[in-house]
Design a protein around this motif. Structure first.
Motif, mmCIF file in Angstrom:
data_model
loop_
_atom_site.group_PDB
_atom_site.id
_atom_site.type_symbol
_atom_site.label_atom_id
_atom_site.label_comp_id
_atom_site.label_asym_id
_atom_site.label_seq_id
_atom_site.Cartn_x
_atom_site.Cartn_y
_atom_site.Cartn_z
ATOM 1 N N ALA A 40 0.813 -1.214 0.000
ATOM 2 C CA ALA A 40 0.000 0.000 0.000
ATOM 3 C C ALA A 40 0.852 1.271 0.000
ATOM 4 O O ALA A 40 0.388 2.313 -0.451
ATOM 5 C CB ALA A 40 -0.932 0.006 1.212
ATOM 6 N N ASP A 89 -5.968 -2.285 2.369
ATOM 7 C CA ASP A 89 -6.273 -0.857 2.473
ATOM 8 C C ASP A 89 -7.263 -0.419 1.391
ATOM 9 O O ASP A 89 -8.079 0.460 1.615
ATOM 10 C CB ASP A 89 -5.009 -0.009 2.304
ATOM 11 C CG ASP A 89 -4.165 0.054 3.556
ATOM 12 O OD1 ASP A 89 -4.481 -0.627 4.551
ATOM 13 O OD2 ASP A 89 -3.160 0.798 3.547
ATOM 14 N N ASP A 90 -7.148 -1.021 0.212
ATOM 15 C CA ASP A 90 -7.948 -0.581 -0.930
ATOM 16 C C ASP A 90 -8.071 -1.744 -1.908
ATOM 17 O O ASP A 90 -7.135 -2.532 -2.050
ATOM 18 C CB ASP A 90 -7.248 0.602 -1.612
ATOM 19 C CG ASP A 90 -8.088 1.319 -2.646
ATOM 20 O OD1 ASP A 90 -9.329 1.183 -2.649
ATOM 21 O OD2 ASP A 90 -7.489 2.033 -3.486
ATOM 22 N N LYS A 103 -4.396 -3.254 -2.566
ATOM 23 C CA LYS A 103 -3.357 -2.444 -1.933
ATOM 24 C C LYS A 103 -3.374 -2.852 -0.476
ATOM 25 O O LYS A 103 -4.409 -2.729 0.199
ATOM 26 C CB LYS A 103 -3.642 -0.960 -2.123
ATOM 27 C CG LYS A 103 -3.526 -0.543 -3.574
ATOM 28 C CD LYS A 103 -3.690 0.945 -3.739
ATOM 29 C CE LYS A 103 -3.504 1.328 -5.200
ATOM 30 N NZ LYS A 103 -3.485 2.786 -5.378
ATOM 31 N N ARG A 105 -1.106 -4.249 3.345
ATOM 32 C CA ARG A 105 0.022 -4.244 4.279
ATOM 33 C C ARG A 105 0.137 -5.662 4.843
ATOM 34 O O ARG A 105 -0.877 -6.307 5.078
ATOM 35 C CB ARG A 105 -0.219 -3.257 5.416
ATOM 36 C CG ARG A 105 -0.364 -1.837 4.923
ATOM 37 C CD ARG A 105 -0.736 -0.864 6.033
ATOM 38 N NE ARG A 105 -1.208 0.372 5.458
ATOM 39 C CZ ARG A 105 -0.438 1.290 4.905
ATOM 40 N NH1 ARG A 105 0.864 1.112 4.865
ATOM 41 N NH2 ARG A 105 -0.934 2.394 4.393
#
Length: 150
Positions: A40, A89-90, A103, A105
């Motif tokens: 990300a 995250d996305d 995206k 982590r």
């Protein structure tokens, strides 16, 4: 047994798929869609896997990466054994909705690959020469994060 409601929109025409707002992922003949996970923060490609409808739905609902193992023929959660959970995250979809971009982590030791590397893309293929059966891959040892457990 009752039928569950559809999770995704029915695919429409080319124009609506590419410019509309309906999420209508295109799964292949085996019911899978390619999922690419990138860091990300820096965009480094971490891994590529496949998702079936269940894995995609669980990823959206939980915010953690779920995939379909083609070799083991089962649903799996990234990090369920290693602790290196993929926190999303996305989620993006490409223009014709036949690929997913995550995206993410990596929790735990920050390792995406089961071989102990940050990314599953830790080897490079030589270019500028014709490939042969003897073509050797080069390892990027800087990507090694942990020693693989036997």
């Amino acid at each position: 047994m009752t039928d569950s409601p559809p999770r995704f929109a029915t695919r429409g025409d080319h124009e609506s798929i590419e410019t509309g707002t309906a999420f209508a992922p295109k799964f292949d003949a085996d019911g899978l869609i390619v999922a690419i996970a990138v860091d990300a923060d820096d965009g480094e490609v971490l891994m590529v896997a496949h998702m079936n409808a269940e894995a995609l739905a669980r990823t959206i609902e939980s915010g953690e990466g779920w995939f379909w193992s083609r070799s083991r023929r089962k649903l799996w959660k990234k990090g369920e054994e290693s602790g290196n959970v993929l926190a999303i995250d996305d989620i993006r979809v490409d223009c014709d909705q036949d690929a997913i971009l995550l995206k993410a982590r990596i929790a735990g030791s920050g390792v995406a690959c089961h071989q102990g590397y940050r990314s599953c893309f830790y080897r490079s293929v030589p270019t500028g020469v014709a490939p042969t059966p003897e073509t050797a891959l080069a390892f990027d040892q800087a990507m090694r994060r942990v020693e693989r457990k036997s």
